[in-house]
Design a protein around this motif. Structure first.
Motif, PDB file in Angstrom:
ATOM      1  N   ALA A 220       0.866  -1.180   0.000  1.00  0.00           N
ATOM      2  CA  ALA A 220       0.000   0.000   0.000  1.00  0.00           C
ATOM      3  C   ALA A 220       0.900   1.226   0.000  1.00  0.00           C
ATOM      4  O   ALA A 220       1.742   1.377   0.873  1.00  0.00           O
ATOM      5  N   ALA A 221       0.736   2.058  -0.999  1.00  0.00           N
ATOM      6  CA  ALA A 221       1.519   3.297  -1.103  1.00  0.00           C
ATOM      7  C   ALA A 221       0.541   4.459  -1.151  1.00  0.00           C
ATOM      8  O   ALA A 221      -0.477   4.388  -1.822  1.00  0.00           O
TER       9      ALA A 221
ATOM     10  N   PHE B 268       1.122  12.686   3.666  1.00  0.00           N
ATOM     11  CA  PHE B 268       1.913  11.644   4.300  1.00  0.00           C
ATOM     12  C   PHE B 268       1.122  11.064   5.473  1.00  0.00           C
ATOM     13  O   PHE B 268       0.847  11.758   6.444  1.00  0.00           O
ATOM     14  N   ARG B 269       0.731   9.815   5.355  1.00  0.00           N
ATOM     15  CA  ARG B 269      -0.091   9.180   6.383  1.00  0.00           C
ATOM     16  C   ARG B 269       0.759   8.376   7.361  1.00  0.00           C
ATOM     17  O   ARG B 269       1.763   7.777   6.971  1.00  0.00           O
ATOM     18  N   THR B 270       0.292   8.327   8.589  1.00  0.00           N
ATOM     19  CA  THR B 270       0.926   7.476   9.586  1.00  0.00           C
ATOM     20  C   THR B 270       0.544   6.024   9.295  1.00  0.00           C
ATOM     21  O   THR B 270      -0.376   5.747   8.503  1.00  0.00           O
ATOM     22  N   THR B 271       1.205   5.108   9.962  1.00  0.00           N
ATOM     23  CA  THR B 271       0.867   3.691   9.808  1.00  0.00           C
ATOM     24  C   THR B 271      -0.589   3.452  10.180  1.00  0.00           C
ATOM     25  O   THR B 271      -1.316   2.760   9.450  1.00  0.00           O
ATOM     26  N   ASP B 272      -1.033   4.027  11.292  1.00  0.00           N
ATOM     27  CA  ASP B 272      -2.426   3.833  11.713  1.00  0.00           C
ATOM     28  C   ASP B 272      -3.409   4.388  10.679  1.00  0.00           C
ATOM     29  O   ASP B 272      -4.455   3.788  10.410  1.00  0.00           O
ATOM     30  N   GLU B 273      -3.091   5.537  10.104  1.00  0.00           N
ATOM     31  CA  GLU B 273      -3.964   6.114   9.066  1.00  0.00           C
ATOM     32  C   GLU B 273      -4.017   5.203   7.836  1.00  0.00           C
ATOM     33  O   GLU B 273      -5.082   5.013   7.245  1.00  0.00           O
TER      34      GLU B 273
ATOM     35  N   LEU C  11      -3.508   1.930   7.841  1.00  0.00           N
ATOM     36  CA  LEU C  11      -4.272   0.737   8.213  1.00  0.00           C
ATOM     37  C   LEU C  11      -5.773   1.012   8.131  1.00  0.00           C
ATOM     38  O   LEU C  11      -6.540   0.162   7.658  1.00  0.00           O
ATOM     39  N   ARG C  12      -6.198   2.195   8.566  1.00  0.00           N
ATOM     40  CA  ARG C  12      -7.618   2.562   8.454  1.00  0.00           C
ATOM     41  C   ARG C  12      -8.048   2.669   6.994  1.00  0.00           C
ATOM     42  O   ARG C  12      -9.157   2.273   6.635  1.00  0.00           O
ATOM     43  N   GLU C  13      -7.167   3.208   6.138  1.00  0.00           N
ATOM     44  CA  GLU C  13      -7.481   3.335   4.702  1.00  0.00           C
ATOM     45  C   GLU C  13      -7.784   1.978   4.075  1.00  0.00           C
ATOM     46  O   GLU C  13      -8.574   1.885   3.140  1.00  0.00           O
ATOM     47  N   PHE C  14      -7.106   0.947   4.548  1.00  0.00           N
ATOM     48  CA  PHE C  14      -7.225  -0.370   3.927  1.00  0.00           C
ATOM     49  C   PHE C  14      -7.948  -1.380   4.802  1.00  0.00           C
ATOM     50  O   PHE C  14      -7.865  -2.584   4.567  1.00  0.00           O
ATOM     51  N   ASP C  15      -8.721  -0.892   5.781  1.00  0.00           N
ATOM     52  CA  ASP C  15      -9.421  -1.814   6.677  1.00  0.00           C
ATOM     53  C   ASP C  15     -10.472  -2.646   5.950  1.00  0.00           C
ATOM     54  O   ASP C  15     -10.847  -3.716   6.412  1.00  0.00           O
ATOM     55  N   TYR C  16     -10.941  -2.196   4.788  1.00  0.00           N
ATOM     56  CA  TYR C  16     -11.918  -2.968   4.019  1.00  0.00           C
ATOM     57  C   TYR C  16     -11.330  -4.281   3.498  1.00  0.00           C
ATOM     58  O   TYR C  16     -12.062  -5.173   3.060  1.00  0.00           O
ATOM     59  N   LEU C  17     -10.009  -4.421   3.561  1.00  0.00           N
ATOM     60  CA  LEU C  17      -9.367  -5.666   3.134  1.00  0.00           C
ATOM     61  C   LEU C  17      -9.308  -6.686   4.266  1.00  0.00           C
ATOM     62  O   LEU C  17      -8.913  -7.830   4.043  1.00  0.00           O
TER      63      LEU C  17
ATOM     64  N   SER D 275      -8.228  -6.912   8.660  1.00  0.00           N
ATOM     65  CA  SER D 275      -7.116  -6.468   9.493  1.00  0.00           C
ATOM     66  C   SER D 275      -5.779  -7.090   9.089  1.00  0.00           C
ATOM     67  O   SER D 275      -4.770  -6.394   8.968  1.00  0.00           O
ATOM     68  N   GLU D 276      -5.758  -8.389   8.888  1.00  0.00           N
ATOM     69  CA  GLU D 276      -4.489  -9.058   8.568  1.00  0.00           C
ATOM     70  C   GLU D 276      -3.961  -8.661   7.196  1.00  0.00           C
ATOM     71  O   GLU D 276      -2.761  -8.427   7.027  1.00  0.00           O
ATOM     72  N   THR D 277      -4.829  -8.566   6.217  1.00  0.00           N
ATOM     73  CA  THR D 277      -4.392  -8.161   4.872  1.00  0.00           C
ATOM     74  C   THR D 277      -3.934  -6.711   4.883  1.00  0.00           C
ATOM     75  O   THR D 277      -2.947  -6.360   4.227  1.00  0.00           O
ATOM     76  N   ALA D 278      -4.632  -5.862   5.642  1.00  0.00           N
ATOM     77  CA  ALA D 278      -4.201  -4.460   5.754  1.00  0.00           C
ATOM     78  C   ALA D 278      -2.789  -4.388   6.332  1.00  0.00           C
ATOM     79  O   ALA D 278      -1.934  -3.654   5.820  1.00  0.00           O
ATOM     80  N   LYS D 279      -2.519  -5.158   7.366  1.00  0.00           N
ATOM     81  CA  LYS D 279      -1.167  -5.183   7.942  1.00  0.00           C
ATOM     82  C   LYS D 279      -0.146  -5.708   6.928  1.00  0.00           C
ATOM     83  O   LYS D 279       0.978  -5.212   6.859  1.00  0.00           O
ATOM     84  N   GLU D 280      -0.546  -6.694   6.154  1.00  0.00           N
ATOM     85  CA  GLU D 280       0.343  -7.264   5.134  1.00  0.00           C
ATOM     86  C   GLU D 280       0.778  -6.204   4.130  1.00  0.00           C
ATOM     87  O   GLU D 280       1.967  -6.054   3.841  1.00  0.00           O
ATOM     88  N   VAL D 281      -0.189  -5.425   3.602  1.00  0.00           N
ATOM     89  CA  VAL D 281       0.135  -4.464   2.549  1.00  0.00           C
ATOM     90  C   VAL D 281       0.699  -3.154   3.080  1.00  0.00           C
ATOM     91  O   VAL D 281       1.443  -2.472   2.383  1.00  0.00           O
ATOM     92  N   VAL D 282       0.356  -2.802   4.327  1.00  0.00           N
ATOM     93  CA  VAL D 282       0.814  -1.535   4.909  1.00  0.00           C
ATOM     94  C   VAL D 282       2.135  -1.699   5.659  1.00  0.00           C
ATOM     95  O   VAL D 282       2.984  -0.808   5.605  1.00  0.00           O
ATOM     96  N   ILE D 283       2.315  -2.825   6.333  1.00  0.00           N
ATOM     97  CA  ILE D 283       3.487  -2.975   7.208  1.00  0.00           C
ATOM     98  C   ILE D 283       4.465  -4.032   6.699  1.00  0.00           C
ATOM     99  O   ILE D 283       5.619  -3.737   6.406  1.00  0.00           O
TER     100      ILE D 283
END
Length: 168
Positions: free
Chosen positions: A57-58, A92-97, A99-105, A107-115
């Motif tokens: 996620a970029a 420029f978004r924080t990690t938490d922001e 994760l919220r952007e991609f919460d529709y995927l 929680s685990e998938t959001a962490k995968e693509v964001v972190i």
């Protein structure tokens, strides 16, 4: 589907972006609503998984803070963009922001693509020296003064000796 996979196979990793980055497609009627954009991101994830390529996620950052969006709008208006006044929060978004952007995927998938996936790619990048040892950036005599003179000279040429506060 096969053509999408063929195109994606060229890349080392695939990228998805926050929905707002492509919100103009909804505004212009190209897609029905944001759920279509979410499905596009899910499709990219599916392709990545089929091809065993990481998906990240970029946020496509154009400015640091949300309030800086006004400057982007000014630049776009100057370039005669028809939708220059359209909001597009690509700050420029924080990690938490993110994760919220991609919460529709989920929680685990959001962490995968964001972190996890961005970290794994970053870990593969070797450290480099911007300037190899023994080389130094050039020193240009009076460059600060010359730049200031050019900028303020142009400002006064356009706006006169008493430019508006916003311009100053």
């Amino acid at each position: 589907w096969e053509e999408l996979k063929r195109i994606a196979s060229f890349y080392d990793y695939l990228e998805i972006q926050p929905i707002c980055n492509n919100g103009f497609l909804v505004d212009n009627g190209v897609v029905k609503d944001v759920s279509v954009l979410q499905d596009y991101n899910r499709t990219i994830l599916r392709i990545g998984r089929e091809l065993d390529k990481p998906v990240i996620a970029a946020s496509d950052v154009h400015f640091l803070d949300p309030e800086d969006e006004q400057y982007r709008k000014i630049l776009q208006a100057a370039k005669k963009f028809s939708d220059a006044d359209r909001g597009c929060p690509i700050f420029f978004r924080t990690t938490d922001e993110m994760l919220r952007e991609f919460d529709y995927l989920g929680s685990e998938t959001a962490k995968e693509v964001v972190i996890y996936n961005p970290r794994a790619i970053a870990d593969q990048v070797e450290d480099i020296e911007l300037l190899p040892k023994g080389l130094y950036p050039p020193t240009i005599e009076n460059s600060v003064g010359e730049l200031k003179e050019l900028v303020y000279g142009k400002m006064h040429a356009i706006y006169g000796e008493e430019p508006p506060e916003l311009v100053r």
